[in-house]
Design an enzyme around this catalytic site. Structure first.
Site, short mmCIF file in Angstrom:
data_model
loop_
_atom_site.label_atom_id
_atom_site.label_comp_id
_atom_site.label_asym_id
_atom_site.label_seq_id
_atom_site.Cartn_x
_atom_site.Cartn_y
_atom_site.Cartn_z
CD1 TRP A 1 -2.39 -2.08 1.69
CD2 TRP A 1 -3.10 -0.94 -0.11
NE1 TRP A 1 -3.49 -2.73 1.16
CE2 TRP A 1 -3.94 -2.06 0.07
CE3 TRP A 1 -3.35 -0.08 -1.17
CZ2 TRP A 1 -5.01 -2.33 -0.79
CZ3 TRP A 1 -4.42 -0.35 -2.03
CH2 TRP A 1 -5.23 -1.46 -1.83
CG ASP B 1 -3.03 4.13 4.02
OD1 ASP B 1 -4.06 3.99 4.70
OD2 ASP B 1 -2.83 3.50 2.96
CE LYS C 1 -8.67 -2.81 4.18
NZ LYS C 1 -7.89 -1.90 3.34
C1 PLP Z 1 -7.40 -1.36 2.18
C2 PLP Z 1 -6.29 -0.41 2.18
C3 PLP Z 1 -6.19 0.60 1.21
C4 PLP Z 1 -7.19 0.73 0.09
O1 PLP Z 1 -8.41 1.22 0.57
P1 PLP Z 1 -9.58 1.61 -0.46
O2 PLP Z 1 -10.65 2.13 0.44
O3 PLP Z 1 -9.97 0.37 -1.19
O4 PLP Z 1 -9.04 2.65 -1.37
C5 PLP Z 1 -5.13 1.48 1.29
N1 PLP Z 1 -4.21 1.39 2.26
C6 PLP Z 1 -4.27 0.43 3.21
C7 PLP Z 1 -3.24 0.38 4.28
C8 PLP Z 1 -5.31 -0.50 3.20
O5 PLP Z 1 -5.36 -1.45 4.14
#
Ligand code: PLP
Length: 363
Positions: free
Chosen positions: A103, A174, A198
Site C-alpha cells: 500500500w 495511511d 477495515k
Molecule cells: C485497504 C487499504 C487501502 C485501500 O483502501 P480503499 O478504500 O480500497 O481505497 C489502502 N491502504 C491500506 C493500508 C489499506 O489497508
C-alpha cells in the site's frame, strides 16, 4: 444450535455483532421516524444529530486535539493517494514516500503523477526475517512538503509500531488497517487517513484527521473540488452527498468502542489476540510467519504452512470449521487472519484450536 462463524476477512471486514443487530432492528424505522436511515436527507436534523455524535465519539476515542479537524469523505484510501499530494504539495513540490510494502508503494505510484517523490525503501531483513528499518534510520530529504508512510501494511502483515518524531516534517499516515486499534499521538501527524472498511464500518467512507493549519496552503489548480480539503471542511463533509449508511454505522461502532472501554481496552485486547496467534505459529514447525517480531502486525496475521501442498486442504477444513476468509492476498498467497477490533478473543482461540487439530491430523 447455529454454528458459530468467525470472519477473518481483511476488508470489508467483520463488524461488532452488537452493532449489526442494532442496525437490523432500526433499519426499517429509524428512531420511530417511519423511514430508514438510508432514506432521509443528510441535511435533516435527524441525520445531523448522528453526524454530530460521530465527531464527538471519535474525538474522544482518539483524544483528537482542538487544532485538528475531522473530515468524512469518499473515494477510499486510494482517493487519498491523489488527494494528499494535490492538497499538500505547495512549496518544494516533492515529498518523501516510505516504501514498506504494497500500500505504501502504491500511494507513491499515485503521487508520481503530481510530483517526483523520493522513494525511501525501509524494508530490511533482521535475523533472516522481514523487518522495517527503525525510524531513526529513515533517510528523509530536506526539502520536501511532507513524508508519507503506512503504519500497517495490510497485505504483508508488517507494522511500524514506532511513532514518528521528525522535527518540522509534516507526517501523513495511511491508517486504513490500524486506525482505532491502538492509541496514537495525533499531534505527531499532519494528516491521518483511513478508509472505513477495515476497522471503522462499512466501505464507502474515508476518515481524515488533519491539522487545521494545513488548510491554508495553495493547492494544485487541477485538484478536483471533491478532493479539496478546504471545500470538504467548509461544507462540513457534505459538499457532495455522503455515504449516509456507512457514516451512521461508523458512528455506532465508535459508540460501541467507548462503551467497551475505549482505545486502551481494544489496544490491550488486540495485543493479546495477536500474541496468542503468533505464539501458536512460533511454537510449531508446521506453520511459519516470516515477519520479525518487532514488525509484526497486530491486525493482519499472515502465515504459511511449511508444507504448501496442504494449503487447499487447510482452507477447505477451516471453512468447514466456521473460520472464514483466511486465504491470503492474491499477490501474496498463504493465509491471513485479520483480527480487527470486532474479532473477539474467542475467534482467535477457535482458530488456534483448529490449527492445532489440523497439524495433529496431517503432520
Ligand atoms: C485497504 C487499504 C487501502 C485501500 O483502501 P480503499 O478504500 O480500497 O481505497 C489502502 N491502504 C491500506 C493500508 C489499506 O489497508
Amino acid at each position: 444450535m447455529k454454528k458459530i462463524i468467525y470472519n477473518f476477512s481483511a476488508g470489508p471486514a467483520m463488524l461488532p455483532q452488537e452493532v449489526l443487530i442494532k442496525v437490523k432492528n432500526q433499519f426499517l424505522n429509524w428512531n420511530n421516524i417511519g423511514s430508514s436511515i438510508i432514506e432521509i436527507s443528510h441535511r435533516s436534523s435527524e441525520f445531523l444529530k448522528i453526524i454530530k455524535n460521530s465527531y464527538k465519539y471519535l474525538k474522544k476515542l482518539l483524544s483528537i486535539p482542538d487544532e485538528y479537524i475531522i473530515l468524512f469523505c469518499q473515494g477510499g484510501a486510494r482517493g487519498q493517494f491523489s488527494a494528499v499530494p494535490m492538497n499538500l504539495l505547495n512549496k518544494f513540490y516533492t515529498a518523501d514516500y516510505i516504501n514498506s510494502g504494497y500500500w505504501s508503494y502504491h500511494s507513491m505510484v499515485e503521487a508520481s503523477k503530481y510530483c517526483t517523490p523520493y522513494q525511501i525503501n525501509v524494508k530490511s531483513i533482521t535475523e533472516s526475517k522481514k523487518s522495517i528499518l527503525p525510524m531513526s534510520q529513515w533517510n528523509l530529504n530536506k526539502n520536501t512538503d511532507y513524508v508519507h508512510y503506512c503504519p500497517n501494511e495490510t497485505i504483508e502483515g508488517i507494522a511500524i509500531h514506532e511513532e514518528p518524531n521528525f522535527q518540522g516534517k509534516i507526517v501523513v499516515g495511511d491508517f486504513s488497517s490500524s486506525i482505532l486499534s491502538r492509541s496514537i499521538d495525533v499531534k505527531k501527524y499532519g494528516v491521518i487517513y483511513a478508509s472505513a472498511q477495515k476497522n471503522i464500518g462499512p466501505a464507502g467512507i474515508t476518515l481524515i484527521i488533519m491539522r487545521r493549519d494545513l488548510l491554508k496552503y495553495k493547492t494544485n489548480i487541477l485538484l478536483p473540488t471533491i478532493l479539496n480539503y478546504k471545500t470538504i471542511y467548509k461544507n462540513q463533509s457534505m459538499f457532495n452527498t455522503p455515504n449516509t449508511f456507512s457514516w451512521y454505522v461508523s458512528g455506532l461502532v465508535f459508540k460501541w468502542m467507548i462503551k467497551n472501554g475505549g482505545i486502551s481496552f481494544f489496544e490491550k485486547l488486540n495485543y493479546k489476540k495477536a500474541k496468542l496467534l503468533y505464539q501458536k505459529i512460533d511454537s510449531s514447525n508446521f506453520y511459519i510467519n516470516d515477519v520479525h517480531i518487532k514488525n509484526r502486525s497486530y491486525m493482519n496475521v499472515v502465515f504459511n504452512l511449511v508444507d504448501q501442498k496442504l494449503n487447499d486442504l487447510f482452507l477447505k477444513e477451516s471453512i468447514m470449521n466456521g473460520l472464514n476468509f483466511l486465504k491470503g492476498h492474491k499477490f501474496y498467497g498463504g493465509f491471513r487472519a485479520s483480527i480487527y477490533n470486532a474479532m473477539p478473543i474467542s475467534g482467535v482461540k477457535a482458530l488456534i484450536q483448529f490449527m492445532t487439530d489440523f497439524e495433529y491430523k496431517y503432520k
